[in-house]
Motif scaffolding. Structure first.
Motif, PDB file in Angstrom:
ATOM      1  N   VAL A  10      -6.825  11.185  -2.325  1.00 24.45           N
ATOM      2  CA  VAL A  10      -6.962   9.474  -2.689  1.00 24.45           C
ATOM      3  C   VAL A  10      -6.482   8.794  -3.734  1.00 24.45           C
ATOM      4  CG1 VAL A  10      -8.234   6.974  -2.627  1.00 24.45           C
ATOM      5  CG2 VAL A  10      -8.705   8.915  -1.116  1.00 24.45           C
ATOM      6  N   VAL A  11      -5.065   8.493  -4.055  1.00 22.61           N
ATOM      7  CA  VAL A  11      -5.047   7.926  -5.493  1.00 22.61           C
ATOM      8  C   VAL A  11      -5.236   6.813  -6.090  1.00 22.61           C
ATOM      9  CG1 VAL A  11      -2.546   7.905  -6.602  1.00 22.61           C
ATOM     10  CG2 VAL A  11      -2.559   9.419  -5.284  1.00 22.61           C
ATOM     11  N   VAL A  12      -5.483   6.397  -7.388  1.00 22.64           N
ATOM     12  CA  VAL A  12      -5.991   5.282  -7.708  1.00 22.64           C
ATOM     13  C   VAL A  12      -5.096   4.744  -9.031  1.00 22.64           C
ATOM     14  CG1 VAL A  12      -7.927   3.996  -9.214  1.00 22.64           C
ATOM     15  CG2 VAL A  12      -8.644   5.962  -7.513  1.00 22.64           C
ATOM     16  N   ILE A  13      -4.651   3.121  -8.696  1.00 24.08           N
ATOM     17  CA  ILE A  13      -3.699   3.184  -9.630  1.00 24.08           C
ATOM     18  C   ILE A  13      -4.500   1.398 -10.061  1.00 24.08           C
ATOM     19  CG2 ILE A  13      -1.231   2.274  -9.529  1.00 24.08           C
ATOM     20  CD1 ILE A  13      -0.387   3.086  -7.493  1.00 24.08           C
ATOM     21  N   MET A  14      -4.457   2.125 -12.004  1.00 21.44           N
ATOM     22  CA  MET A  14      -4.826   0.953 -12.234  1.00 21.44           C
ATOM     23  C   MET A  14      -3.601   0.844 -13.403  1.00 21.44           C
ATOM     24  SD  MET A  14      -8.429   2.986 -13.349  1.00 21.44           S
ATOM     25  CE  MET A  14      -7.791   4.561 -13.731  1.00 21.44           C
ATOM     26  N   LEU A  76      -4.591   7.779   1.173  1.00 19.39           N
ATOM     27  CA  LEU A  76      -4.841   6.258   1.000  1.00 19.39           C
ATOM     28  C   LEU A  76      -4.677   6.352  -0.586  1.00 19.39           C
ATOM     29  CD1 LEU A  76      -5.569   3.597   2.075  1.00 19.39           C
ATOM     30  CD2 LEU A  76      -7.549   3.552   0.891  1.00 19.39           C
ATOM     31  N   VAL A  77      -4.052   4.698  -1.295  1.00 25.72           N
ATOM     32  CA  VAL A  77      -3.763   4.920  -2.810  1.00 25.72           C
ATOM     33  C   VAL A  77      -4.161   3.263  -2.686  1.00 25.72           C
ATOM     34  CG1 VAL A  77      -1.946   3.820  -4.172  1.00 25.72           C
ATOM     35  CG2 VAL A  77      -1.198   5.738  -2.474  1.00 25.72           C
ATOM     36  N   LEU A  78      -5.381   3.275  -3.186  1.00 27.16           N
ATOM     37  CA  LEU A  78      -6.399   2.475  -3.826  1.00 27.16           C
ATOM     38  C   LEU A  78      -5.462   1.348  -5.139  1.00 27.16           C
ATOM     39  CD1 LEU A  78     -10.087   3.638  -4.411  1.00 27.16           C
ATOM     40  CD2 LEU A  78      -8.650   2.542  -2.334  1.00 27.16           C
ATOM     41  N   ASN A  79      -4.819  -0.084  -4.700  1.00 26.34           N
ATOM     42  CA  ASN A  79      -4.059   0.332  -5.735  1.00 26.34           C
ATOM     43  C   ASN A  79      -4.907  -1.138  -6.768  1.00 26.34           C
ATOM     44  OD1 ASN A  79      -2.193  -1.152  -7.447  1.00 26.34           O
ATOM     45  ND2 ASN A  79      -1.385  -2.721  -5.288  1.00 26.34           N
ATOM     46  N   LEU A  80      -5.281  -0.566  -7.527  1.00 26.02           N
ATOM     47  CA  LEU A  80      -6.210  -1.660  -8.729  1.00 26.02           C
ATOM     48  C   LEU A  80      -5.739  -1.930  -9.907  1.00 26.02           C
ATOM     49  CD1 LEU A  80      -8.898   0.466  -8.479  1.00 26.02           C
ATOM     50  CD2 LEU A  80      -8.708  -1.241  -6.689  1.00 26.02           C
ATOM     51  N   CYS A  81      -4.352  -2.169  -9.690  1.00 24.84           N
ATOM     52  CA  CYS A  81      -3.970  -3.079 -10.795  1.00 24.84           C
ATOM     53  C   CYS A  81      -3.309  -4.230 -10.760  1.00 24.84           C
ATOM     54  CB  CYS A  81      -2.145  -2.082 -11.149  1.00 24.84           C
ATOM     55  SG  CYS A  81      -1.188  -1.902 -12.285  1.00 24.84           S
ATOM     56  N   LYS A  91       5.467  -8.513 -12.826  1.00 23.50           N
ATOM     57  CA  LYS A  91       5.772  -7.155 -12.189  1.00 23.50           C
ATOM     58  C   LYS A  91       4.372  -7.341 -11.537  1.00 23.50           C
ATOM     59  CE  LYS A  91       9.119  -6.589 -15.635  1.00 23.50           C
ATOM     60  NZ  LYS A  91       9.500  -5.669 -16.407  1.00 23.50           N
ATOM     61  N   GLU A  92       3.927  -7.923 -10.697  1.00 24.98           N
ATOM     62  CA  GLU A  92       2.544  -7.732 -10.338  1.00 24.98           C
ATOM     63  C   GLU A  92       2.836  -6.675  -8.737  1.00 24.98           C
ATOM     64  OE1 GLU A  92      -2.395  -8.510  -8.777  1.00 24.98           O
ATOM     65  OE2 GLU A  92      -0.440 -10.150  -9.457  1.00 24.98           O
ATOM     66  N   LEU A  93       4.085  -7.373  -8.365  1.00 26.58           N
ATOM     67  CA  LEU A  93       4.900  -6.583  -6.999  1.00 26.58           C
ATOM     68  C   LEU A  93       5.325  -5.162  -7.086  1.00 26.58           C
ATOM     69  CD1 LEU A  93       7.971  -7.021  -6.457  1.00 26.58           C
ATOM     70  CD2 LEU A  93       7.007  -9.932  -6.937  1.00 26.58           C
ATOM     71  N   PRO A 105       0.361   4.804   2.213  1.00 21.13           N
ATOM     72  CA  PRO A 105      -0.386   3.534   2.920  1.00 21.13           C
ATOM     73  C   PRO A 105      -0.700   3.314   1.248  1.00 21.13           C
ATOM     74  CG  PRO A 105      -1.355   6.342   3.461  1.00 21.13           C
ATOM     75  CD  PRO A 105       0.306   6.346   2.601  1.00 21.13           C
ATOM     76  N   TYR A 106      -1.487   2.158   0.765  1.00 18.45           N
ATOM     77  CA  TYR A 106      -2.458   1.514  -0.012  1.00 18.45           C
ATOM     78  C   TYR A 106      -3.121   0.016   0.603  1.00 18.45           C
ATOM     79  CZ  TYR A 106       1.962  -2.353  -0.332  1.00 18.45           C
ATOM     80  OH  TYR A 106       2.734  -2.851   0.095  1.00 18.45           O
ATOM     81  N   THR A 107      -4.160  -0.715  -0.699  1.00 24.46           N
ATOM     82  CA  THR A 107      -4.823  -1.554   0.070  1.00 24.46           C
ATOM     83  C   THR A 107      -4.171  -2.273  -0.321  1.00 24.46           C
ATOM     84  OG1 THR A 107      -5.367  -0.540  -2.139  1.00 24.46           O
ATOM     85  CG2 THR A 107      -7.017   0.414  -0.131  1.00 24.46           C
ATOM     86  N   GLY A 108      -4.769  -3.989  -0.449  1.00 26.46           N
ATOM     87  CA  GLY A 108      -3.909  -5.273  -1.547  1.00 26.46           C
ATOM     88  C   GLY A 108      -2.942  -5.544  -0.809  1.00 26.46           C
ATOM     89  N   ALA A 109      -2.812  -7.162  -1.546  1.00 28.34           N
ATOM     90  CA  ALA A 109      -1.096  -7.393  -0.659  1.00 28.34           C
ATOM     91  C   ALA A 109       0.179  -6.716  -1.276  1.00 28.34           C
ATOM     92  CB  ALA A 109      -1.335  -8.544  -1.250  1.00 28.34           C
ATOM     93  N   SER A 110       1.151  -6.692   0.106  1.00 28.49           N
ATOM     94  CA  SER A 110       2.291  -5.927  -0.151  1.00 28.49           C
ATOM     95  C   SER A 110       3.358  -7.008  -1.189  1.00 28.49           C
ATOM     96  CB  SER A 110       2.720  -6.673   1.662  1.00 28.49           C
ATOM     97  OG  SER A 110       2.946  -8.409   1.507  1.00 28.49           O
TER      98      SER A 110
END
Length: 214
Positions: A10-14, A76-81, A91-93, A105-110
């Protein structure tokens, strides 16, 4: 973990702690931010069957993601950024765009969802068309301070901004004079020079108290 049980990567992006962040006090990651990250890592470490990979260097973020997507089976990628790419809220998108390009595959909004969400007036318009009630309001442009007839109190906020950016205890306005002053202070304090959203202030606090006591 049971023997021979597959470990899921699982990748966690911050956000990038080495870069300035206009949303945070002093524009920097402070001790509270680091404490939050430490608690996150401690909690995730307690989960069996998962290997967590933390990415917060935005200068090499895409390259690291690309290499991981090619060399490892990413569950999975946990997009916590929510700070946005390079800690730029506009540039959140960009982060989900990268993940979509790499088919991760990632969490959060597209990315499309985030493109709309950054514009509060656009979200209100979409909600209204869907029959969802929204507060009455209007926009004040940076080069036009014409104000229509309104009923106070109102609340002001940057139309373009992440979360509660630009909203303070002084954002609730009770007169035209306060409105002009508050907009001027917002532009100065937050270096914000785009459209300002003015909405009817709905005091839900009193309602909640009455319901609780009834």
């Amino acid at each position: 973990m049971k023997m021979n049980e597959e470990v899921k990567n699982v990748v966690v992006i911050m956000g990038d702690p080495t870069k300035q962040d206009p949303i945070k006090p002093g524009n920097i990651f402070d001790e509270d931010d680091q404490e939050t990250v430490d608690k996150l890592k401690y909690a995730l470490k307690e989960l069996n069957g998962y290997h967590f990979i933390y990415l917060n260097n935005h200068d090499i973020l895409f390259d690291r993601l690309k290499k991981l997507s090619e060399s490892a089976d990413i569950h999975l990628v946990l997009n916590l950024c929510d700070e946005g790419f390079n800690n730029d809220p506009t540039k959140e998108l960009n982060i989900p765009v990268m993940l979509e390009m790499l088919d991760l595959p990632y969490t959060g909004a597209s990315s499309i969802c985030l493109a709309y969400c950054y514009d509060k007036s656009a979200v209100k318009s979409i909600a209204r068309k869907m029959g969802i009630p929204v507060a009455e309001g209007f926009l004040i442009n940076s080069d036009n301070m014409q104000i229509p007839n309104i009923t106070f109190p109102v609340i002001i906020k940057p139309n373009f901004g992440d979360g509660s950016f630009g909203i303070t205890k002084d954002s609730i306005i009770y007169s035209i004079e306060e409105l002009h002053s508050a907009i001027s202070q917002m532009r100065k304090k937050f270096n914000y020079h785009k459209s300002v959203l003015v909405e009817k202030f709905i005091d839900v606090g009193v309602t909640k108290i009455v319901i609780a006591l009834s």
